[in-house]
Design a protein around this motif. Structure first.
Motif, PDB file in Angstrom:
ATOM      1  N   ARG A  54       0.811  -1.220   0.000  1.00 27.67           N
ATOM      2  CA  ARG A  54       0.000   0.000   0.000  1.00 27.67           C
ATOM      3  C   ARG A  54       0.845   1.272   0.000  1.00 27.67           C
ATOM      4  NH1 ARG A  54      -4.522  -1.435  -2.175  1.00 27.67           N
ATOM      5  NH2 ARG A  54      -5.266  -3.410  -1.301  1.00 27.67           N
ATOM      6  N   ASP A  55       2.155   1.134   0.032  1.00 29.44           N
ATOM      7  CA  ASP A  55       3.044   2.298   0.106  1.00 29.44           C
ATOM      8  C   ASP A  55       3.323   2.837  -1.298  1.00 29.44           C
ATOM      9  OD1 ASP A  55       4.819   4.263   0.779  1.00 29.44           O
ATOM     10  OD2 ASP A  55       6.456   2.893   1.334  1.00 29.44           O
ATOM     11  N   VAL A  56       2.367   3.589  -1.839  1.00 23.13           N
ATOM     12  CA  VAL A  56       2.541   4.121  -3.191  1.00 23.13           C
ATOM     13  C   VAL A  56       3.540   5.286  -3.227  1.00 23.13           C
ATOM     14  CG1 VAL A  56       0.311   3.353  -4.058  1.00 23.13           C
ATOM     15  CG2 VAL A  56       0.483   5.579  -2.927  1.00 23.13           C
ATOM     16  N   SER A  62      -1.476 -12.544 -10.680  1.00 26.94           N
ATOM     17  CA  SER A  62      -2.909 -12.844 -10.709  1.00 26.94           C
ATOM     18  C   SER A  62      -3.581 -12.109 -11.860  1.00 26.94           C
ATOM     19  CB  SER A  62      -3.554 -12.422  -9.385  1.00 26.94           C
ATOM     20  OG  SER A  62      -3.514 -11.001  -9.261  1.00 26.94           O
ATOM     21  N   MET A  63      -4.766 -12.545 -12.213  1.00 31.42           N
ATOM     22  CA  MET A  63      -5.520 -11.878 -13.271  1.00 31.42           C
ATOM     23  C   MET A  63      -5.947 -10.479 -12.841  1.00 31.42           C
ATOM     24  SD  MET A  63      -5.495 -13.818 -15.925  1.00 31.42           S
ATOM     25  CE  MET A  63      -3.823 -14.208 -15.431  1.00 31.42           C
ATOM     26  N   LYS A  64      -6.162 -10.275 -11.549  1.00 31.17           N
ATOM     27  CA  LYS A  64      -6.491  -8.943 -11.044  1.00 31.17           C
ATOM     28  C   LYS A  64      -5.319  -7.985 -11.254  1.00 31.17           C
ATOM     29  CE  LYS A  64      -7.855  -6.451  -6.820  1.00 31.17           C
ATOM     30  NZ  LYS A  64      -6.732  -5.498  -6.798  1.00 31.17           N
ATOM     31  N   THR A  65      -4.121  -8.452 -10.924  1.00 26.18           N
ATOM     32  CA  THR A  65      -2.937  -7.603 -11.111  1.00 26.18           C
ATOM     33  C   THR A  65      -2.676  -7.371 -12.593  1.00 26.18           C
ATOM     34  OG1 THR A  65      -1.947  -8.351  -9.036  1.00 26.18           O
ATOM     35  CG2 THR A  65      -0.457  -7.418 -10.674  1.00 26.18           C
ATOM     36  N   LEU A  66      -2.842  -8.404 -13.416  1.00 26.00           N
ATOM     37  CA  LEU A  66      -2.713  -8.247 -14.865  1.00 26.00           C
ATOM     38  C   LEU A  66      -3.643  -7.143 -15.362  1.00 26.00           C
ATOM     39  CD1 LEU A  66      -1.903  -9.148 -17.780  1.00 26.00           C
ATOM     40  CD2 LEU A  66      -3.784 -10.818 -17.619  1.00 26.00           C
ATOM     41  N   ALA A  67      -4.901  -7.178 -14.910  1.00 29.50           N
ATOM     42  CA  ALA A  67      -5.876  -6.177 -15.342  1.00 29.50           C
ATOM     43  C   ALA A  67      -5.460  -4.783 -14.886  1.00 29.50           C
ATOM     44  CB  ALA A  67      -7.256  -6.528 -14.804  1.00 29.50           C
ATOM     45  N   SER A  68      -4.956  -4.674 -13.660  1.00 29.47           N
ATOM     46  CA  SER A  68      -4.514  -3.375 -13.143  1.00 29.47           C
ATOM     47  C   SER A  68      -3.374  -2.802 -13.968  1.00 29.47           C
ATOM     48  CB  SER A  68      -4.082  -3.505 -11.680  1.00 29.47           C
ATOM     49  OG  SER A  68      -5.163  -3.838 -10.847  1.00 29.47           O
ATOM     50  N   VAL A  69      -2.438  -3.676 -14.354  1.00 30.25           N
ATOM     51  CA  VAL A  69      -1.306  -3.237 -15.177  1.00 30.25           C
ATOM     52  C   VAL A  69      -1.789  -2.866 -16.580  1.00 30.25           C
ATOM     53  CG1 VAL A  69       0.892  -3.939 -16.207  1.00 30.25           C
ATOM     54  CG2 VAL A  69       0.344  -4.614 -13.858  1.00 30.25           C
ATOM     55  N   ALA A  70      -2.646  -3.710 -17.153  1.00 33.04           N
ATOM     56  CA  ALA A  70      -3.124  -3.480 -18.517  1.00 33.04           C
ATOM     57  C   ALA A  70      -3.880  -2.169 -18.652  1.00 33.04           C
ATOM     58  CB  ALA A  70      -4.017  -4.643 -18.957  1.00 33.04           C
ATOM     59  N   HIS A  71      -4.563  -1.762 -17.586  1.00 29.57           N
ATOM     60  CA  HIS A  71      -5.380  -0.547 -17.645  1.00 29.57           C
ATOM     61  C   HIS A  71      -4.739   0.634 -16.905  1.00 29.57           C
ATOM     62  CE1 HIS A  71      -8.794  -2.483 -19.618  1.00 29.57           C
ATOM     63  NE2 HIS A  71      -8.480  -3.541 -18.904  1.00 29.57           N
ATOM     64  N   LEU A 120      -4.013   1.213 -13.772  1.00 28.66           N
ATOM     65  CA  LEU A 120      -4.752   1.665 -12.596  1.00 28.66           C
ATOM     66  C   LEU A 120      -3.859   2.160 -11.455  1.00 28.66           C
ATOM     67  CD1 LEU A 120      -7.591  -1.026 -12.379  1.00 28.66           C
ATOM     68  CD2 LEU A 120      -7.584   1.183 -13.570  1.00 28.66           C
ATOM     69  N   SER A 121      -2.673   1.571 -11.318  1.00 26.57           N
ATOM     70  CA  SER A 121      -1.748   1.971 -10.241  1.00 26.57           C
ATOM     71  C   SER A 121      -2.450   2.014  -8.886  1.00 26.57           C
ATOM     72  CB  SER A 121      -1.112   3.332 -10.551  1.00 26.57           C
ATOM     73  OG  SER A 121      -0.284   3.263 -11.687  1.00 26.57           O
ATOM     74  N   ASP A 122      -3.314   1.006  -8.619  1.00 29.75           N
ATOM     75  CA  ASP A 122      -4.110   1.012  -7.396  1.00 29.75           C
ATOM     76  C   ASP A 122      -3.390   0.453  -6.178  1.00 29.75           C
ATOM     77  OD1 ASP A 122      -4.091  -1.431  -8.648  1.00 29.75           O
ATOM     78  OD2 ASP A 122      -6.197  -1.898  -8.263  1.00 29.75           O
ATOM     79  N   ASN A 123      -2.198  -0.076  -6.363  1.00 28.29           N
ATOM     80  CA  ASN A 123      -1.322  -0.440  -5.245  1.00 28.29           C
ATOM     81  C   ASN A 123       0.116  -0.369  -5.744  1.00 28.29           C
ATOM     82  OD1 ASN A 123      -0.651  -2.905  -6.563  1.00 28.29           O
ATOM     83  ND2 ASN A 123      -2.335  -3.983  -5.558  1.00 28.29           N
ATOM     84  N   LEU A 124       1.069  -0.669  -4.879  1.00 25.13           N
ATOM     85  CA  LEU A 124       2.465  -0.480  -5.271  1.00 25.13           C
ATOM     86  C   LEU A 124       2.898  -1.456  -6.359  1.00 25.13           C
ATOM     87  CD1 LEU A 124       5.058   1.111  -4.884  1.00 25.13           C
ATOM     88  CD2 LEU A 124       5.685  -0.468  -3.026  1.00 25.13           C
ATOM     89  N   ILE A 125       2.330  -2.653  -6.392  1.00 27.14           N
ATOM     90  CA  ILE A 125       2.690  -3.605  -7.444  1.00 27.14           C
ATOM     91  C   ILE A 125       2.315  -3.047  -8.811  1.00 27.14           C
ATOM     92  CG2 ILE A 125       2.244  -5.896  -8.422  1.00 27.14           C
ATOM     93  CD1 ILE A 125       1.889  -6.920  -5.553  1.00 27.14           C
ATOM     94  N   ALA A 126       1.059  -2.599  -8.931  1.00 33.11           N
ATOM     95  CA  ALA A 126       0.602  -2.057 -10.210  1.00 33.11           C
ATOM     96  C   ALA A 126       1.318  -0.755 -10.556  1.00 33.11           C
ATOM     97  CB  ALA A 126      -0.908  -1.846 -10.176  1.00 33.11           C
ATOM     98  N   ARG A 127       1.587   0.064  -9.557  1.00 29.42           N
ATOM     99  CA  ARG A 127       2.279   1.332  -9.797  1.00 29.42           C
ATOM    100  C   ARG A 127       3.723   1.090 -10.246  1.00 29.42           C
ATOM    101  NH1 ARG A 127       2.886   6.078 -12.052  1.00 29.42           N
ATOM    102  NH2 ARG A 127       4.598   7.244 -11.117  1.00 29.42           N
ATOM    103  N   ALA A 128       4.426   0.187  -9.566  1.00 24.96           N
ATOM    104  CA  ALA A 128       5.813  -0.111  -9.946  1.00 24.96           C
ATOM    105  C   ALA A 128       5.868  -0.680 -11.359  1.00 24.96           C
ATOM    106  CB  ALA A 128       6.436  -1.080  -8.950  1.00 24.96           C
ATOM    107  N   ALA A 129       4.891  -1.528 -11.699  1.00 19.87           N
ATOM    108  CA  ALA A 129       4.837  -2.078 -13.057  1.00 19.87           C
ATOM    109  C   ALA A 129       4.582  -0.975 -14.077  1.00 19.87           C
ATOM    110  CB  ALA A 129       3.748  -3.142 -13.142  1.00 19.87           C
ATOM    111  N   ASP A 130       3.705  -0.043 -13.728  1.00 21.10           N
ATOM    112  CA  ASP A 130       3.413   1.083 -14.614  1.00 21.10           C
ATOM    113  C   ASP A 130       4.667   1.923 -14.854  1.00 21.10           C
ATOM    114  OD1 ASP A 130       1.232   2.631 -16.007  1.00 21.10           O
ATOM    115  OD2 ASP A 130       1.937   4.200 -14.653  1.00 21.10           O
ATOM    116  N   VAL A 131       5.432   2.134 -13.797  1.00 16.41           N
ATOM    117  CA  VAL A 131       6.684   2.896 -13.904  1.00 16.41           C
ATOM    118  C   VAL A 131       7.671   2.174 -14.813  1.00 16.41           C
ATOM    119  CG1 VAL A 131       8.742   3.626 -12.627  1.00 16.41           C
ATOM    120  CG2 VAL A 131       6.464   4.121 -11.712  1.00 16.41           C
TER     121      VAL A 131
END
Length: 199
Positions: free
Chosen positions: A70-72, A92-101, A103-114
């Motif tokens: 949660r530490d964005v 997970s498919m949830k994280t895949l969806a977050s990255v694909a769109h 969303l940067s809704d947690n640090l995993i998705a945000r770091a992937a976006d970066v």
């Protein structure tokens, strides 16, 4: 060449296949000049214990630095943090969806976006079967953005003798994608005992 260690971000999500993230961390921690940054999702804590018997602290001890999911505002949430890329193992498919769109809704998705926006290597070890159309479209979107979709499918041509050998062979292929030297799995040397004209 920058005067810093090579940095790999590793994220573990709640999908089945937690062993891939664990084995990746175990092998990377012994490679010289390499620094690992770990993020473990809340769901991953449950899966890790169910599938490997490991507690969060045991897995976190395998990484050089640990970030809360949660530490964005963490260092790895900024493009100014220089890394060599990121592996989500498993994804997970949830994280895949977050990255694909994006969303940067947690640090995993945000770091992937970066990692994607900075044109660095992103590897998603997606775990689900069978895939529905949403999964396939999300994988296509990530691929079009420059990410690598890497389902951890076991191979058998090297005649594995254990599940550990199958996992390590897959992890070795992931490490290869970052151009990191290792001796984790034997290299393919071609089929033995087959004449050149048999094909």
């Amino acid at each position: 060449m920058p005067d810093r260690p090579r940095r790999i971000i590793v994220a573990i999500t709640g999908a089945t296949g937690a062993v891939y993230g664990v084995r990746l961390l175990q092998h990377l921690q012994h490679l010289p000049g390499l620094e690992t940054h770990l993020i473990v999702s809340e769901a991953a804590v449950l899966t890790l214990h169910q599938e490997t018997g490991l507690q969060r602290r045991e897995v976190e001890a395998l990484a050089h630095l640990v970030h809360k999911v949660r530490d964005v505002g963490a260092s790895i949430a900024s493009g100014s943090f220089q890394s060599d890329g990121m592996v989500i193992a498993p994804c997970s498919m949830k994280t895949l969806a977050s990255v694909a769109h994006g969303l940067s809704d947690n640090l995993i998705a945000r770091a992937a976006d970066v990692v994607l926006k900075e044109r660095r290597r992103l590897v998603l070890m997606v775990r689900e079967t069978p895939f529905n159309l949403a999964h396939l479209r999300n994988m296509t979107a990530v691929t079009e953005m420059g990410g690598i979709i890497f389902p951890p499918l076991p191979s058998f041509y090297h005649n594995p003798q254990s599940i550990e050998e199958m996992v390590d062979h897959t992890v070795a292929r992931v490490i290869d994608l970052f151009g990191i030297e290792h001796a984790l799995a034997p290299r393919w040397a071609g089929l033995k005992g087959q004449a050149a004209g048999d094909a």
